[in-house]
Motif scaffolding. Structure first.
Motif, PDB file in Angstrom:
ATOM      1  N   GLU A 150       0.699  -1.270   0.053  1.00 29.24           N
ATOM      2  CA  GLU A 150      -0.091   0.064  -0.097  1.00 29.24           C
ATOM      3  C   GLU A 150       0.939   1.155  -0.029  1.00 29.24           C
ATOM      4  O   GLU A 150       1.673   1.392   0.881  1.00 29.24           O
ATOM      5  N   GLY A 151       0.681   2.304  -0.825  1.00 27.94           N
ATOM      6  CA  GLY A 151       1.208   3.623  -0.709  1.00 27.94           C
ATOM      7  C   GLY A 151       2.451   3.606  -1.939  1.00 27.94           C
ATOM      8  O   GLY A 151       2.684   4.697  -2.144  1.00 27.94           O
ATOM      9  N   ALA A 152       2.691   2.497  -2.537  1.00 30.92           N
ATOM     10  CA  ALA A 152       3.970   2.550  -3.354  1.00 30.92           C
ATOM     11  C   ALA A 152       3.344   3.234  -4.594  1.00 30.92           C
ATOM     12  O   ALA A 152       2.449   2.524  -5.225  1.00 30.92           O
ATOM     13  N   GLU A 153       4.188   4.187  -5.335  1.00 33.03           N
ATOM     14  CA  GLU A 153       3.799   4.646  -6.475  1.00 33.03           C
ATOM     15  C   GLU A 153       5.029   4.846  -7.345  1.00 33.03           C
ATOM     16  O   GLU A 153       6.139   4.717  -6.631  1.00 33.03           O
ATOM     17  N   PRO A 154       4.785   4.844  -8.647  1.00 30.21           N
ATOM     18  CA  PRO A 154       6.396   5.255  -9.306  1.00 30.21           C
ATOM     19  C   PRO A 154       7.144   6.188  -8.978  1.00 30.21           C
ATOM     20  O   PRO A 154       6.789   7.312  -8.647  1.00 30.21           O
ATOM     21  N   GLY A 155       8.485   5.864  -8.873  1.00 26.79           N
ATOM     22  CA  GLY A 155       9.270   6.981  -8.287  1.00 26.79           C
ATOM     23  C   GLY A 155       9.828   6.620  -7.065  1.00 26.79           C
ATOM     24  O   GLY A 155      10.836   7.114  -6.413  1.00 26.79           O
ATOM     25  N   ASP A 156       9.021   5.866  -6.331  1.00 30.89           N
ATOM     26  CA  ASP A 156       9.225   5.295  -4.595  1.00 30.89           C
ATOM     27  C   ASP A 156      10.301   4.324  -4.807  1.00 30.89           C
ATOM     28  O   ASP A 156      10.731   3.786  -6.092  1.00 30.89           O
ATOM     29  N   VAL A 157      10.822   3.970  -3.742  1.00 29.10           N
ATOM     30  CA  VAL A 157      11.660   2.912  -3.647  1.00 29.10           C
ATOM     31  C   VAL A 157      10.860   1.658  -2.561  1.00 29.10           C
ATOM     32  O   VAL A 157      10.333   1.960  -1.325  1.00 29.10           O
ATOM     33  N   LEU A 158      11.091   0.476  -2.782  1.00 28.27           N
ATOM     34  CA  LEU A 158      10.768  -0.519  -2.042  1.00 28.27           C
ATOM     35  C   LEU A 158      11.905  -0.967  -1.298  1.00 28.27           C
ATOM     36  O   LEU A 158      12.834  -1.654  -1.803  1.00 28.27           O
ATOM     37  N   LYS A 159      11.870  -0.929   0.204  1.00 26.77           N
ATOM     38  CA  LYS A 159      12.827  -1.240   1.021  1.00 26.77           C
ATOM     39  C   LYS A 159      12.551  -2.794   1.360  1.00 26.77           C
ATOM     40  O   LYS A 159      11.370  -3.140   1.923  1.00 26.77           O
ATOM     41  N   VAL A 160      13.422  -3.920   1.076  1.00 28.19           N
ATOM     42  CA  VAL A 160      13.176  -5.192   1.431  1.00 28.19           C
ATOM     43  C   VAL A 160      14.250  -5.777   2.318  1.00 28.19           C
ATOM     44  O   VAL A 160      15.382  -5.754   2.163  1.00 28.19           O
TER      45      VAL A 160
END
Length: 532
Positions: A150-160
């Motif tokens: 939720e809340g992830a949009e193009p230009g963001d970064v997903l931290k795994v």
């Protein structure tokens, strides 16, 4: 398997539906079976949802898997979770289910003494299904997901953040296939693929797969392979997920083999328990996926596969916006970047190995300049003298090289902060090592400590969640619930208080530790092993 043994490897003991005692078998060159040691091992079947580590659980099934290709912008999420959630995923290795192995894992592993009860049910289901898979055109990997955040949009970064990795079976496979690997046309050393090769006639592929059992030796775990002239070679378990990524902004059908700018099959063996991977988001929800589990891999992965085997992985998935101080680069992240306790890891990916090397160097220079304030000429000079660049793999079409920038080289220029579930605890640096106060850590966890002085040596007994652990100043021997555990680093007294190296905390107190860098501050993010 004892919890302390698993934790020594960065693995975690989790309950299973069935406790099995496996008699593992290797075949020598004459085809005669050789019995191996009989390890007791928890077979983690898909239905074993009790005591999974994450708040959310995702099994691999016909509804949650793709075979040989990656999610794209048109893929439908199989699960949606809030940012910051922990998710446990039961992954399935492709080895043992592919067409050149007969697409029947029960029959394939039976050749090596593995009973049907010891073969994962999800692997049997996938191999026996109508799930579309073209052995020649598609990638081999079983890809689980995607998971929308939720809340992830193009230009963001997903931290795994990789919180835990547990073997689901006590065996794996290493394969070399014709026209693939570092020496295509040279290996396998036989007459090659024959007409009529298929799942019904797998022997006509003439590919080579080496069954490799997991064996316990002196409380540690190893892979074992026979040597033709006699004896065996053993190598340590070092689990990691070869494939972690988010969906690319394309409608094309993407093979699971080559890694991309949004992750995928990057095959970096540093990305085990405690690592953090940053992935650029290109589509709404990010659409995270994982697969290609490994027990171990050498840099290069020269045969084609490494020690492939199914793992249960737990990950924390967090969306980072452009102004987040923990981002590894200024501006928009355009390719994966990774981090461990020891290293910052800029990544280079290209079909040309020379170009992959250049890309990794460019990314490393930019990181040192933007994040740590080094001028670019000094950054390049420093790396030439003190940074290793490793070949992650050369067998996945797109080749990979990654830099290992050692954090301890910058220890005098960095602050350090340690948090347990967002609560700050006392920490110090000493002799280029990172330490945390035992008293502060245990009390933050809701436990109690008792300190004693015997013959001038400080020892502390800590009780957390009904587990009792004893720490002794300058001793490599720790006691956990009355049992001794030997580790390679010792507690020290700093300012009249006993501190323990952060690197051994997960072994002793069942705590996840992942690292990030916020501006010029190293942050150790600790999470107690509960469903949070």
């Amino acid at each position: 398997m004892p919890k302390k043994t698993l934790k020594t490897l960065g693995l975690v003991s989790v309950s299973a539906a069935t406790l099995l005692s496996a008699t593992l078998v290797l075949s020598d060159e004459t085809g005669e079976a050789k019995k191996q040691k009989e390890p007791t091992f928890n077979i983690l079947q898909t239905t074993s949802v009790d005591k999974v580590r994450g708040k959310y659980y995702l099994p691999t099934s016909l509804d949650t898997a793709q075979w040989g290709y990656l999610p794209n912008r048109d893929s439908k999420a199989v699960m949606t979770v809030p940012s910051g959630s922990t998710v446990t995923v039961d992954t399935v290795s492709h080895e043992g289910i592919l067409e050149d192995q007969g697409r029947d894992p029960v029959e394939y592993f039976a050749q090596h003494g593995i009973s049907k009860e010891q073969v994962l049910k999800d692997a049997i289901e996938i191999a026996g299904s109508e799930l579309d898979h073209d052995f020649d055109a598609d990638g081999p990997h079983v890809v689980t997901g995607p998971i929308a955040v939720e809340g992830a949009e193009p230009g963001d970064v997903l931290k795994v953040e990789v919180l835990s990795l547990a073997p689901r079976v006590p065996y794996g496979v290493i394969s070399n296939r014709h026209y693939k690997g570092a020496l295509p046309g040279e290996f396998p050393e036989n007459k090659g693929r024959q007409e009529g090769a298929s799942a019904e006639n797998p022997e006509l592929y003439n590919n080579v797969s080496k069954f490799t059992p997991l064996e316990e030796i002196n409380g540690k775990y190893y892979g074992v392979l026979p040597i033709e002239s006699g004896g065996e070679v053993r190598f340590p378990v070092k689990p990691f997920m070869g494939l972690m990524g988010v969906a690319g902004d394309t409608s094309d059908k993407l093979s699971s083999v080559p890694p991309t700018e949004t992750g995928g099959n990057i095959d970096i063996n540093e990305l085990g328990v405690g690592s953090t991977l940053y992935l650029p988001v290109e589509v709404a929800g990010a659409l995270f996926y994982t697969g290609d589990p490994h027990f171990a891999q050498g840099d290069g992965e020269v045969a084609l596969t490494a020690w492939e085997a199914s793992l249960r992985g737990t990950f924390r998935l967090t969306v980072l916006k452009q102004d987040d101080p923990t981002l590894p680069r200024e501006g928009e992240l355009v390719q994966p970047f990774a981090e461990t306790e020891d290293y910052w890891i800029p990544i280079g990916l290209d079909e040309d190995l020379d170009e992959a090397m250049k890309e990794s160097v460019r990314e490393a220079v930019a990181f040192l300049n933007e994040k740590l304030g080094m001028d670019r000429a000094t950054a390049l000079a420093y790396m030439s003298a003190a940074t290793d660049f490793e070949v992650s793999q050369v067998v996945d079409k797109t080749k990979g090289i990654h830099a290992l920038i050692e954090k301890r080289h910058f220890i005098d220029n960095l602050d350090m902060n340690v948090f347990v579930d967002q609560k700050k605890v006392k920490a110090k640096r000493f002799n280029d090592e990172f330490y945390v106060s035992i008293d502060s850590l245990v009390k933050t966890l809701g436990g109690k400590t008792k300190a004693n002085h015997k013959k001038g040596v400080v020892n502390v007994t800590a009780t957390v969640n009904d587990q009792t652990t004893t720490f002794v100043e300058n001793s490599i021997i720790y006691t956990v619930d009355g049992k001794d555990l030997q580790l390679d680093k010792t507690p020290v007294v700093l300012d009249k208080e006993l501190y323990v190296p952060i690197s051994v905390v997960d072994d002793l107190l069942n705590i996840n530790v992942n690292w990030s860098t916020s501006n010029k501050s190293l942050i150790a993010n600790m999470t107690y092993n509960t469903k949070k």
